[in-house]
Scaffold this motif. Sequence first.
Motif, PDB file in Angstrom:
ATOM      1  N   GLY A  27     -11.494  67.651  30.775  1.00 45.64           N
ATOM      2  CA  GLY A  27     -11.110  67.719  32.182  1.00 45.64           C
ATOM      3  C   GLY A  27      -9.952  66.801  32.553  1.00 45.64           C
ATOM      4  N   GLU A  28      -9.630  65.844  31.685  1.00 40.56           N
ATOM      5  CA  GLU A  28      -8.645  64.825  32.077  1.00 40.56           C
ATOM      6  C   GLU A  28      -7.236  65.386  32.320  1.00 40.56           C
ATOM      7  OE1 GLU A  28      -8.907  61.370  29.509  1.00 40.56           O
ATOM      8  OE2 GLU A  28     -10.831  60.808  30.377  1.00 40.56           O
ATOM      9  N   PRO A  29      -6.654  66.162  31.349  1.00 40.89           N
ATOM     10  CA  PRO A  29      -5.265  66.588  31.582  1.00 40.89           C
ATOM     11  C   PRO A  29      -5.133  67.519  32.783  1.00 40.89           C
ATOM     12  CG  PRO A  29      -6.168  67.655  29.630  1.00 40.89           C
ATOM     13  CD  PRO A  29      -7.164  66.621  30.057  1.00 40.89           C
ATOM     14  N   THR A  49      -6.670  51.791  28.789  1.00 40.02           N
ATOM     15  CA  THR A  49      -7.066  52.277  27.470  1.00 40.02           C
ATOM     16  C   THR A  49      -8.179  53.307  27.659  1.00 40.02           C
ATOM     17  OG1 THR A  49      -6.647  50.036  26.674  1.00 40.02           O
ATOM     18  CG2 THR A  49      -7.783  51.528  25.175  1.00 40.02           C
ATOM     19  N   GLY A  50      -8.163  54.335  26.852  1.00 41.23           N
ATOM     20  CA  GLY A  50      -9.179  55.375  26.959  1.00 41.23           C
ATOM     21  C   GLY A  50      -8.649  56.654  26.350  1.00 41.23           C
ATOM     22  N   CYS A  51      -9.437  57.710  26.481  1.00 35.92           N
ATOM     23  CA  CYS A  51      -9.066  58.988  25.860  1.00 35.92           C
ATOM     24  C   CYS A  51      -7.658  59.426  26.240  1.00 35.92           C
ATOM     25  CB  CYS A  51     -10.040  60.068  26.293  1.00 35.92           C
ATOM     26  SG  CYS A  51     -11.646  59.925  25.513  1.00 35.92           S
ATOM     27  N   LEU A  52      -7.357  59.389  27.530  1.00 28.79           N
ATOM     28  CA  LEU A  52      -6.063  59.895  27.983  1.00 28.79           C
ATOM     29  C   LEU A  52      -4.926  59.135  27.316  1.00 28.79           C
ATOM     30  CD1 LEU A  52      -4.643  61.805  30.114  1.00 28.79           C
ATOM     31  CD2 LEU A  52      -4.465  59.766  31.541  1.00 28.79           C
ATOM     32  N   ALA A  72      -3.727  47.465  28.776  1.00 29.18           N
ATOM     33  CA  ALA A  72      -5.060  47.195  28.238  1.00 29.18           C
ATOM     34  C   ALA A  72      -6.089  48.063  28.948  1.00 29.18           C
ATOM     35  CB  ALA A  72      -5.401  45.713  28.354  1.00 29.18           C
ATOM     36  N   PHE A  73      -7.351  47.762  28.701  1.00 26.17           N
ATOM     37  CA  PHE A  73      -8.453  48.616  29.147  1.00 26.17           C
ATOM     38  C   PHE A  73      -8.851  48.340  30.600  1.00 26.17           C
ATOM     39  CE2 PHE A  73     -13.258  49.438  28.126  1.00 26.17           C
ATOM     40  CZ  PHE A  73     -13.218  50.639  28.799  1.00 26.17           C
ATOM     41  N   GLU A  74      -8.982  47.032  30.923  1.00 27.27           N
ATOM     42  CA  GLU A  74      -9.625  46.661  32.177  1.00 27.27           C
ATOM     43  C   GLU A  74      -8.647  46.330  33.296  1.00 27.27           C
ATOM     44  OE1 GLU A  74      -8.741  45.107  29.601  1.00 27.27           O
ATOM     45  OE2 GLU A  74      -9.917  43.291  29.261  1.00 27.27           O
ATOM     46  N   ALA A 107      -7.521  55.511  35.116  1.00 26.53           N
ATOM     47  CA  ALA A 107      -8.515  54.901  34.231  1.00 26.53           C
ATOM     48  C   ALA A 107      -9.768  55.758  34.179  1.00 26.53           C
ATOM     49  CB  ALA A 107      -8.866  53.500  34.725  1.00 26.53           C
ATOM     50  N   GLY A 108     -10.525  55.579  33.117  1.00 28.01           N
ATOM     51  CA  GLY A 108     -11.799  56.277  32.983  1.00 28.01           C
ATOM     52  C   GLY A 108     -12.887  55.554  33.751  1.00 28.01           C
ATOM     53  N   ASP A 109     -14.116  56.055  33.619  1.00 27.90           N
ATOM     54  CA  ASP A 109     -15.210  55.400  34.336  1.00 27.90           C
ATOM     55  C   ASP A 109     -15.500  54.023  33.741  1.00 27.90           C
ATOM     56  OD1 ASP A 109     -16.042  57.730  32.548  1.00 27.90           O
ATOM     57  OD2 ASP A 109     -17.784  56.419  32.374  1.00 27.90           O
ATOM     58  N   GLY A 110     -15.365  53.880  32.429  1.00 33.49           N
ATOM     59  CA  GLY A 110     -15.576  52.562  31.829  1.00 33.49           C
ATOM     60  C   GLY A 110     -14.558  51.573  32.373  1.00 33.49           C
ATOM     61  N   ASP A 114     -16.931  49.511  35.309  1.00 34.03           N
ATOM     62  CA  ASP A 114     -17.439  48.370  34.552  1.00 34.03           C
ATOM     63  C   ASP A 114     -16.350  47.306  34.344  1.00 34.03           C
ATOM     64  OD1 ASP A 114     -19.718  49.916  34.443  1.00 34.03           O
ATOM     65  OD2 ASP A 114     -19.490  50.489  32.351  1.00 34.03           O
ATOM     66  N   ILE A 115     -15.664  47.407  33.223  1.00 36.95           N
ATOM     67  CA  ILE A 115     -14.780  46.317  32.800  1.00 36.95           C
ATOM     68  C   ILE A 115     -13.570  46.154  33.711  1.00 36.95           C
ATOM     69  CG2 ILE A 115     -13.349  47.636  31.170  1.00 36.95           C
ATOM     70  CD1 ILE A 115     -13.743  45.261  29.185  1.00 36.95           C
ATOM     71  N   GLY A 116     -13.143  47.222  34.369  1.00 35.79           N
ATOM     72  CA  GLY A 116     -11.933  47.131  35.203  1.00 35.79           C
ATOM     73  C   GLY A 116     -12.222  46.928  36.671  1.00 35.79           C
ATOM     74  N   ASP A 136     -13.544  60.378  35.921  1.00 33.21           N
ATOM     75  CA  ASP A 136     -14.947  60.047  35.670  1.00 33.21           C
ATOM     76  C   ASP A 136     -15.588  61.088  34.763  1.00 33.21           C
ATOM     77  OD1 ASP A 136     -17.494  59.144  35.733  1.00 33.21           O
ATOM     78  OD2 ASP A 136     -17.744  59.222  37.916  1.00 33.21           O
ATOM     79  N   ASN A 137     -15.646  60.781  33.470  1.00 37.82           N
ATOM     80  CA  ASN A 137     -16.372  61.669  32.559  1.00 37.82           C
ATOM     81  C   ASN A 137     -17.724  61.055  32.189  1.00 37.82           C
ATOM     82  OD1 ASN A 137     -15.594  59.740  30.698  1.00 37.82           O
ATOM     83  ND2 ASN A 137     -13.939  60.977  29.860  1.00 37.82           N
ATOM     84  N   GLU A 138     -18.117  60.096  32.981  1.00 37.45           N
ATOM     85  CA  GLU A 138     -19.491  59.574  32.993  1.00 37.45           C
ATOM     86  C   GLU A 138     -19.953  58.910  31.696  1.00 37.45           C
ATOM     87  OE1 GLU A 138     -21.827  62.823  34.771  1.00 37.45           O
ATOM     88  OE2 GLU A 138     -21.319  61.935  36.709  1.00 37.45           O
TER      89      GLU A 138
ATOM     90  N   TYR B  94      -6.061  35.525  27.203  1.00 41.15           N
ATOM     91  CA  TYR B  94      -5.801  35.668  25.770  1.00 41.15           C
ATOM     92  C   TYR B  94      -5.409  37.088  25.359  1.00 41.15           C
ATOM     93  CZ  TYR B  94      -6.830  35.471  20.739  1.00 41.15           C
ATOM     94  OH  TYR B  94      -6.765  35.562  19.381  1.00 41.15           O
ATOM     95  N   GLU B  95      -6.216  38.055  25.761  1.00 41.02           N
ATOM     96  CA  GLU B  95      -5.931  39.447  25.390  1.00 41.02           C
ATOM     97  C   GLU B  95      -4.527  39.856  25.837  1.00 41.02           C
ATOM     98  OE1 GLU B  95      -7.880  42.340  27.800  1.00 41.02           O
ATOM     99  OE2 GLU B  95      -7.906  43.833  26.222  1.00 41.02           O
ATOM    100  N   MET B  96      -4.183  39.457  27.065  1.00 36.79           N
ATOM    101  CA  MET B  96      -2.918  39.913  27.634  1.00 36.79           C
ATOM    102  C   MET B  96      -1.707  39.154  27.073  1.00 36.79           C
ATOM    103  SD  MET B  96      -4.243  42.303  29.110  1.00 36.79           S
ATOM    104  CE  MET B  96      -2.678  43.044  29.481  1.00 36.79           C
TER     105      MET B  96
HETATM  106  C1  LIG Z   1     -11.444  44.655  26.329  1.00 41.87           C
HETATM  107  C2  LIG Z   1     -11.788  45.906  25.617  1.00 41.87           C
HETATM  108  N1  LIG Z   1     -13.075  46.186  25.329  1.00 41.87           N
HETATM  109  C3  LIG Z   1     -13.385  47.316  24.675  1.00 41.87           C
HETATM  110  C4  LIG Z   1     -12.409  48.196  24.306  1.00 41.87           C
HETATM  111  C5  LIG Z   1     -12.778  49.430  23.541  1.00 41.87           C
HETATM  112  N2  LIG Z   1     -12.613  50.640  24.335  1.00 41.87           N
HETATM  113  C6  LIG Z   1     -11.475  51.347  24.336  1.00 41.87           C
HETATM  114  S1  LIG Z   1     -11.538  52.685  25.317  1.00 41.87           S
HETATM  115  C7  LIG Z   1     -13.142  52.360  25.716  1.00 41.87           C
HETATM  116  C8  LIG Z   1     -13.928  53.282  26.578  1.00 41.87           C
HETATM  117  C9  LIG Z   1     -13.138  54.036  27.534  1.00 41.87           C
HETATM  118  O1  LIG Z   1     -14.027  54.678  28.373  1.00 41.87           O
HETATM  119  P1  LIG Z   1     -13.592  55.184  29.797  1.00 41.87           P
HETATM  120  O2  LIG Z   1     -12.935  54.115  30.560  1.00 41.87           O
HETATM  121  O3  LIG Z   1     -14.785  55.790  30.426  1.00 41.87           O
HETATM  122  O4  LIG Z   1     -12.471  56.277  29.491  1.00 41.87           O
HETATM  123  P2  LIG Z   1     -12.557  57.631  28.630  1.00 41.87           P
HETATM  124  O5  LIG Z   1     -12.163  57.294  27.234  1.00 41.87           O
HETATM  125  O6  LIG Z   1     -13.969  58.135  28.727  1.00 41.87           O
HETATM  126  O7  LIG Z   1     -11.579  58.524  29.293  1.00 41.87           O
HETATM  127  C10 LIG Z   1     -13.595  51.199  25.111  1.00 41.87           C
HETATM  128  C11 LIG Z   1     -14.955  50.665  25.251  1.00 41.87           C
HETATM  129  C12 LIG Z   1     -11.073  47.863  24.617  1.00 41.87           C
HETATM  130  N3  LIG Z   1     -10.044  48.647  24.294  1.00 41.87           N
HETATM  131  N4  LIG Z   1     -10.790  46.747  25.283  1.00 41.87           N
END
Ligand SMILES: Cc1ncc(C[n+]2csc(CCOP(=O)(O)OP(=O)(O)O)c2C)c(N)n1
Lengths: 322, 434
Positions: A27-29, A49-52, A72-74, A107-110, A114-116, A136-138, B94-96
């Motif tokens: 569903g993302e693209p 960071t994520g699938c996309l 980065a991810f968050e 960004a994704g749901d993660g 959560d982290i972001g 949000d792909n849950e 650190y990460e950044m």
């Molecule tokens: C600080 C950090 N922790 C963990 C990861 C590993 N990681 C990369 S993508 C991801 C999950 C992504 O999930 P989501 O945000 O839901 O996006 P989706 O891939 O489902 O689109 C994780 C845990 C990371 N890249 N950076």
Amino acid sequence: MSIIKPKDLALTEEKLAPGHRLCPGCGEPTTVKLVLKASDEPVIVCSATGCLEVSTSIYPYTSWNVPWIHSAFENAAATASGVEAAIKALKRSGVYKYDKVNVLAVAGDGGTYDIGFQALSGAFERYHKIVYLLLDNEAYMNTGIQRSGGTPSYASTTTSPDGKVIPGKLQTKKQISRIMVEHEPAYVATISAAYWQDLMQKSKKAFAADGPAFLHSFTPCPRGWRHADNLSIELCKLAVQTCIFPLWEAEKSDGKMVYKLSAPSKQIAKNPDKKKPIVEYLKLQGRYRHLFKPEEKTELIKQIQDWVDTEWNIILERCGEK
Amino acid sequence: MSKIVKQEMMGMNGDTACAYAVKQCNPEVVAAYPITPQTIIVEVFSEYVANGEVTTEFIPVESEHSAMSTSIGAAAAGARAYTASASQGLALMYEMLYIASGLRLPIVMTCVNRALSAPINIHGDHSDAMGARDSGWLQLYCENSQEAYDTIIQAWRIAEHKDVLLPVMVNIDGFILSHTLENVSVIPDDAVKKFIGEKKIPVVKKPNGELTPYILHPDYPASIGAIDLQDYYFEHKRQQAEAMNNALKVIKEIGEEYGELTGRTYGLIDPYMMDDAEIAIIVMGSTAGTAKYVADLMRNKGVKAGVLRVRSFRPFPRDDIVKALKNIKACAVLDRSMSFGSYGGPLFTEIRSSFCYECDKPIIVNYYYGLGGRDAPPNLLDNVFNELKNIAETGKTGEEIRYLGLREGEKDAVNYKAELVSFKDLNTGKIGGK
Ligand SMILES: Cc1ncc(C[n+]2csc(CCOP(=O)(O)OP(=O)(O)O)c2C)c(N)n1
């Protein structure tokens, strides 16, 4: 706002080019392409960071026909804050060619629930003029379907598997969009690609908003939800028709957030008979298979239905439909 | 004829000196989060913003992780970006840090060096910056507030140099520099503006061979921060190592150009009375000032003592250091941080390995000192010189790894060796309790 015709869509430039490596049926693209097409001004994309991200940018190839950054991810919201602030300052010093450039964080749901979440909350409080698109792909799909704050009850993921004693995720889905409304930004909306005109109208509003805007996209993942590739749009529809993912928007008006139900959900509010039972949605997805096999877990399905009803009522109340 | 600009003397502590230099540089974006002993920088800069003395977008972010992420976004969009942090804040970044350098973004940051938790301690040591020593940032360590001011101004030129394009961390010792009032000569705003020049955008080659400006700009859609796998990542890291190497030359060039403007020239190292020295202390940061003072006292006593201050730790000026120490008989490397489990502190191991293939090498001993802000007064450094003198005379190294100003062998809680008990023991009151 004017109605967007399919022809207009076909004629606008693809800002996310085909040839990326997202899975069939992802569903993302679909959502990203539509949101980008809704931007009349140039747009800069900041991906988490994520699938996309991993599927569209494998060096030396890229699917992005717009300026794009992943750091980065968050921190998609923080990175976008920096881009927005830089453009503001560069415009002030007179070296910037464009008057308006849209900054889109994705960004994704993660990366969001959560982290972001901290970076997102901070950016919205600071009132950066960015659009934040939550795909949000849950679950954390990129790392192999782990649970997130956006995973709904009893969905089986690799870190909330259905086992002999535990039937998938025990907690409920966090209501992230309502939390974002409480930040009192300029705009919040839920979107589902099955209702693409609604999606695009809302994206246009988000880009035009006078402050931060949050778009929450319901984004099926055939791999993680274990459904057939060709069912994604069907699920996008069913999620709205069952009211597990109602379509609504909230806008700031006179300093107050005003919720409004969007047409597809409003029809159900007007004709409650049209509200489909959640079981129709659940049974199409392998992540809920343990609720039906070896025998139907009526009590757990009822709990999910009760949760859907409760949350739907909250939305109806907020939208003044009760 | 001297081209040195007219300067004004201002009383400033190290933090204010940094903030003042940043004000004069007027970067487009400053994103920062407060932490002792860096807080003054953020506060003073906020005042500049509130009073309209800068045109900077100041972003009071919600964390240091976001401070660096925001700086990354801003720098990628073509802005000059500055931030400041310390200790836990730097650790949270650190990460950044690796992402900023890996994306080759010329961000400038002040790190007001402070000890790392646990135990929590707000005072100066180099643990924070040393934790980031492999993060791809240039690391320059300042001796005093004057140098802090001067280095911030030079940092932009170094970071943005086309052969470098890496972020620069300007280190000043927490409290000893950050909070101590000193006389600082400042150059006029327009001289700073002229020295740093306008921000230029690097032009890079895309994988398809076309040239493109490295910036997030609607007219040049570039993908910055792509996923880079087994087939390219290694080459990109090699380029980064090359850039770090190039910085050795650039730091010197910019330091000399700055000297022509101000009369204060800077390089990679700062040798003090090293020409004929037989023993030497090697040190970074503010302790160099004390060491130089003690070296003077030693010289008065006829001891050929010198001090080698390492200003640039990253890149590490291996050749310059070897050259400076070639004729030394014995030297002491002072480390204000620990690399737990390593044979010696970070500066010591670098210097020792620098001499690995040299025929003429001094005896090198290591002193850990000043952790958690523990004072390093002249009498302690005097001891070091005396011990070095003894080593030089006898040729006997003795302990290679030593501690300076540390209480040892005391029978108090700090030195108590723990024994283990079980939960059951707790329930039966084996070791007292309520
Ligand atoms: C600080 C950090 N922790 C963990 C990861 C590993 N990681 C990369 S993508 C991801 C999950 C992504 O999930 P989501 O945000 O839901 O996006 P989706 O891939 O489902 O689109 C994780 C845990 C990371 N890249 N950076």
